[in-house]
Motif scaffolding. Structure first.
Motif, mmCIF file in Angstrom:
data_model
loop_
_atom_site.group_PDB
_atom_site.id
_atom_site.type_symbol
_atom_site.label_atom_id
_atom_site.label_comp_id
_atom_site.label_asym_id
_atom_site.label_seq_id
_atom_site.Cartn_x
_atom_site.Cartn_y
_atom_site.Cartn_z
ATOM 1 N N ALA A 16 13.243 19.824 -0.648
ATOM 2 C CA ALA A 16 11.799 20.253 -0.213
ATOM 3 C C ALA A 16 10.723 19.429 -1.021
ATOM 4 O O ALA A 16 10.087 18.736 -0.161
ATOM 5 N N ALA A 17 10.485 19.107 -2.058
ATOM 6 C CA ALA A 17 9.682 18.420 -3.028
ATOM 7 C C ALA A 17 9.700 17.231 -2.662
ATOM 8 O O ALA A 17 8.565 16.505 -2.221
ATOM 9 N N ARG A 18 10.723 16.506 -2.913
ATOM 10 C CA ARG A 18 10.572 15.034 -2.315
ATOM 11 C C ARG A 18 10.390 14.513 -0.787
ATOM 12 O O ARG A 18 9.424 13.850 -0.779
ATOM 13 N N PRO A 19 11.134 15.451 0.025
ATOM 14 C CA PRO A 19 10.571 15.129 1.332
ATOM 15 C C PRO A 19 9.271 15.423 1.693
ATOM 16 O O PRO A 19 8.546 14.870 2.429
ATOM 17 N N ILE A 20 8.681 16.323 1.153
ATOM 18 C CA ILE A 20 7.412 17.077 1.485
ATOM 19 C C ILE A 20 6.395 15.802 0.999
ATOM 20 O O ILE A 20 5.284 15.480 1.690
ATOM 21 N N SER A 21 6.565 15.508 -0.282
ATOM 22 C CA SER A 21 5.651 14.327 -1.059
ATOM 23 C C SER A 21 5.808 12.962 -0.374
ATOM 24 O O SER A 21 4.732 12.293 0.211
ATOM 25 N N VAL A 22 6.870 12.748 0.247
ATOM 26 C CA VAL A 22 6.971 11.447 1.131
ATOM 27 C C VAL A 22 6.312 11.611 2.156
ATOM 28 O O VAL A 22 5.606 10.704 2.657
ATOM 29 N N PHE A 23 6.820 12.609 3.069
ATOM 30 C CA PHE A 23 6.033 12.694 4.543
ATOM 31 C C PHE A 23 4.414 12.706 4.391
ATOM 32 O O PHE A 23 3.931 12.119 5.262
ATOM 33 N N LEU A 24 4.009 13.452 3.419
ATOM 34 C CA LEU A 24 2.592 13.419 3.489
ATOM 35 C C LEU A 24 1.937 12.286 2.926
ATOM 36 O O LEU A 24 1.013 11.785 3.541
ATOM 37 N N CYS A 25 2.378 11.462 1.852
ATOM 38 C CA CYS A 25 2.148 10.177 1.422
ATOM 39 C C CYS A 25 2.153 8.937 2.710
ATOM 40 O O CYS A 25 1.562 8.200 2.827
ATOM 41 N N LEU A 26 3.353 9.093 3.289
ATOM 42 C CA LEU A 26 3.599 8.069 4.201
ATOM 43 C C LEU A 26 3.126 8.623 5.753
ATOM 44 O O LEU A 26 3.211 7.665 6.888
ATOM 45 N N VAL A 86 0.931 -1.161 0.085
ATOM 46 C CA VAL A 86 -0.074 0.076 -0.025
ATOM 47 C C VAL A 86 0.807 1.132 -0.041
ATOM 48 O O VAL A 86 0.676 2.067 -0.737
ATOM 49 N N GLU A 87 2.008 1.448 0.850
ATOM 50 C CA GLU A 87 2.708 2.383 0.992
ATOM 51 C C GLU A 87 3.384 2.785 -0.477
ATOM 52 O O GLU A 87 3.588 3.757 -0.858
ATOM 53 N N GLY A 88 3.836 1.543 -1.103
ATOM 54 C CA GLY A 88 4.641 1.669 -2.478
ATOM 55 C C GLY A 88 3.571 2.271 -3.539
ATOM 56 O O GLY A 88 4.267 3.048 -4.298
ATOM 57 N N VAL A 89 2.312 1.671 -3.404
ATOM 58 C CA VAL A 89 1.484 2.282 -4.465
ATOM 59 C C VAL A 89 1.211 3.710 -4.226
ATOM 60 O O VAL A 89 0.866 4.236 -5.162
ATOM 61 N N VAL A 90 1.033 4.285 -3.042
ATOM 62 C CA VAL A 90 0.596 5.471 -2.628
ATOM 63 C C VAL A 90 1.888 6.521 -3.157
ATOM 64 O O VAL A 90 1.641 7.425 -3.649
ATOM 65 N N LEU A 91 2.896 6.060 -2.968
ATOM 66 C CA LEU A 91 4.365 6.755 -3.093
ATOM 67 C C LEU A 91 4.355 6.790 -4.833
ATOM 68 O O LEU A 91 4.773 7.777 -5.300
ATOM 69 N N SER A 92 3.960 5.790 -5.725
ATOM 70 C CA SER A 92 4.143 5.539 -7.034
ATOM 71 C C SER A 92 3.035 6.463 -7.690
ATOM 72 O O SER A 92 3.216 6.477 -9.025
ATOM 73 N N THR A 93 1.848 6.663 -7.104
ATOM 74 C CA THR A 93 1.042 7.368 -7.518
ATOM 75 C C THR A 93 0.827 8.875 -7.093
ATOM 76 O O THR A 93 1.334 9.987 -7.773
ATOM 77 N N LEU A 94 0.398 9.035 -5.823
ATOM 78 C CA LEU A 94 -0.034 10.428 -5.323
ATOM 79 C C LEU A 94 1.470 10.926 -4.980
ATOM 80 O O LEU A 94 1.721 12.182 -4.939
ATOM 81 N N GLY A 95 2.493 10.374 -4.783
ATOM 82 C CA GLY A 95 3.768 10.572 -4.549
ATOM 83 C C GLY A 95 4.196 11.422 -5.744
ATOM 84 O O GLY A 95 4.918 12.509 -5.688
ATOM 85 N N VAL A 96 4.202 10.657 -6.720
ATOM 86 C CA VAL A 96 4.649 11.473 -8.199
ATOM 87 C C VAL A 96 3.814 12.675 -8.574
ATOM 88 O O VAL A 96 4.184 13.686 -8.882
ATOM 89 N N LEU A 97 2.513 12.732 -8.218
ATOM 90 C CA LEU A 97 1.701 13.847 -8.454
ATOM 91 C C LEU A 97 1.983 15.037 -7.799
ATOM 92 O O LEU A 97 2.228 16.196 -8.240
#
Length: 498
Positions: A319-329, A88-99
């Protein structure tokens, strides 16, 4: 000068030789081999030794074929049991994280374009396109660095990172294609975009699974006269799965990765030799892909985009990568803050963004050469800064763990015939088992080999056992080995299926 076939092979062989030697040298100093492949391509290019290559379309085709093999091989090497806990975490990162990465980075690039109009001449849609091209992590870089360094990471982070990098290309690809349409046409419907995105993902998953199952079935029943042909047959399936899925409107990159997971987690004839073939082929395609991308760029043009490239690169890393990772996870409490920091740091850019950057050029998007050069520059920074520090950052955050068992016996058994187990003899075990004959082996279990003091030998029933001996057991069933180890009081052992 017209290059003959013989001269082409000569040049190609020299490039491969130099790349392999550069990769070997780079490994000793902690430099990612993929970065050096890029550098070799640049050194041999038009502004280096004069090798001319300027076809974005050909580079795109080579990249497409290479990524198909790389993603399939990566999926085939991934155990379903490893990714199940973090799916689940992987799918969230690979979709919402990319967006999220694309949106956050795109907003920053738009602000930079206003502040630095002389350095960045992109429209709002062009800025978002540039961000979309760079929004996914690179599967080739992540697979290569994590596996070459042989890192054992806590919190299931290695399968999580590999799952994310192997499955996030479809989202970045779709964002890139849709934003190219937006740049070239002002009449693109959001409904059409969302529907296309859903179709891409659904068909990619469905065809990847079904055609992966079909591949396994045909491989097991076709009964070819030459065993070497099985690997060639599976390679044909890889390209068929990619192109057939793409033809029907699905995402081919996602399909080949799913198919690789299916093939790798099912029993298949000559599986070990097929995996070995694809490992070598993956390295070959990685070298070719990075060499061609290196040949494609003109280093002098990179100097013109150094300011925006460095600015965007730093922003994405901190900024961009950490923010997206922390929000997704954020909803997943089992992942610690240090784990999220490490995942943020391993947001490697590599060949995938560069290949996606060829799509605007081929489509005729304004300022597409500028986009390509910026992406190339950012990729170099990512591989230098992040790629070289992955092991160090893991140690710094205390995320490296020692494996419970290390495989001491490189023994390959025929498929579906035998299972092996390894354990270390200690004082407690030797209290009741002085010799191999004292082990009272159950039916279907035997001692195949012993490692003592770095040397291997085949024992007999009279062989005396010593403290620290490592024994290799062979059995017809996994249950037989487990029963024996339990009966003999062996607490720490590792079982390996052929």
């Amino acid at each position: 000068m017209i290059i003959s076939g013989e001269n082409f092979l000569l040049i190609a062989s020299i490039l491969l030789f130099v790349s392999i030697l550069a990769g070997k040298t780079g490994y000793r100093f902690g430099v990612p081999a993929l970065l050096l492949f890029l550098v070799v391509g640049m050194l041999f290019g038009s502004e280096g030794l004069g090798l001319q290559f300027s076809s974005f379309k050909q580079a795109q085709f080579v990249g497409m074929a290479a990524l198909s093999v790389i993603l399939f091989s990566g999926g085939m090497d991934t155990k379903a049991s490893d990714i199940k806990p973090i799916a689940v975490e992987g799918v969230v990162l690979s979709t919402l994280g990319v967006l999220l990465t694309a949106l956050i980075t795109g907003g920053f690039i738009c602000g930079m374009a206003k502040l630095l109009p002389g350095h960045l001449s992109l429209s709002f849609a062009g800025c978002m396109l540039l961000a979309a091209v760079m929004s996914s992590t690179d599967s080739a870089s992540v697979f290569s660095i994590l596996r070459s360094k042989n890192l054992y990471l806590t919190q299931n982070m290695r399968p999580l990172l590999e799952l994310e990098s192997g499955s996030n290309d479809p989202m970045a690809y779709m964002l890139t294609i849709m934003l190219i349409q937006v740049v070239l046409s002002s009449s693109v419907s959001m409904d059409v975009i969302l529907w296309t995105l859903v179709i891409q993902f659904v068909l990619g998953i469905v065809f990847g699974y079904l055609l992966g199952r079909l591949s396994v079935f045909i491989m097991n029943v076709i009964n070819l006269d030459y065993s070497a042909l099985y690997a060639i047959l599976l390679l044909a399936f890889v390209f068929f799965i990619f192109s057939f899925t793409d033809l029907l409107g699905g995402n081919g990159y996602l399909a080949v990765y799913i198919a690789g997971l299916v093939v790798g987690n099912n029993k298949m004839i000559y599986k070990k030799s097929v995996i070995t073939f694809f490992d070598g082929l993956t390295w070959l395609f990685q070298i070719i892909m990075f060499l061609i991308l290196g040949l494609l760029v003109n280093p002098s043009e990179l100097l013109k985009v150094w300011a925006p490239a460095i600015g965007i690169s730093v922003f994405m890393i901190v900024a961009a990568r950490p923010i997206s990772v922390f929000l997704c996870l954020w909803p997943f409490k089992k992942m610690t803050r240090k784990g999220k920091c490490f995942i943020s740091w391993v947001g490697l850019r590599g060949a995938v963004p560069i290949i996606f950057a060829t799509y605007p050029f081929v489509a005729g998007v304004p300022h597409s050469r500028e986009i390509f050069n910026i992406v190339f520059f950012i990729t170099i920074i990512s591989l230098v800064v992040q790629g070289t520090t992955v092991p160090y950052s893991a140690r710094l955050l205390g995320l490296i763990s020692e494996p419970e068992h290390t495989k001491d016996f490189a023994v390959e058994m025929p498929e579906d015939i035998a299972v092996t187990a390894e354990f270390k003899a200690d004082e407690a075990f030797l209290g009741e088992h002085k010799t191999v004959g004292d082990m009272d082996l159950t039916d279907g279990v035997m001692v195949m080999m012993i490692k003592r003091g770095g040397k291997f030998f085949i024992p007999n029933v009279n062989t005396a056992l010593e403290n620290g001996d490592k024994l290799l057991l062979i059995g017809s069933k996994e249950e037989d080995l487990q029963d024996f180890c339990t009966k003999a009081g062996i607490e720490k052992y590792a079982i390996y299926n052929s």
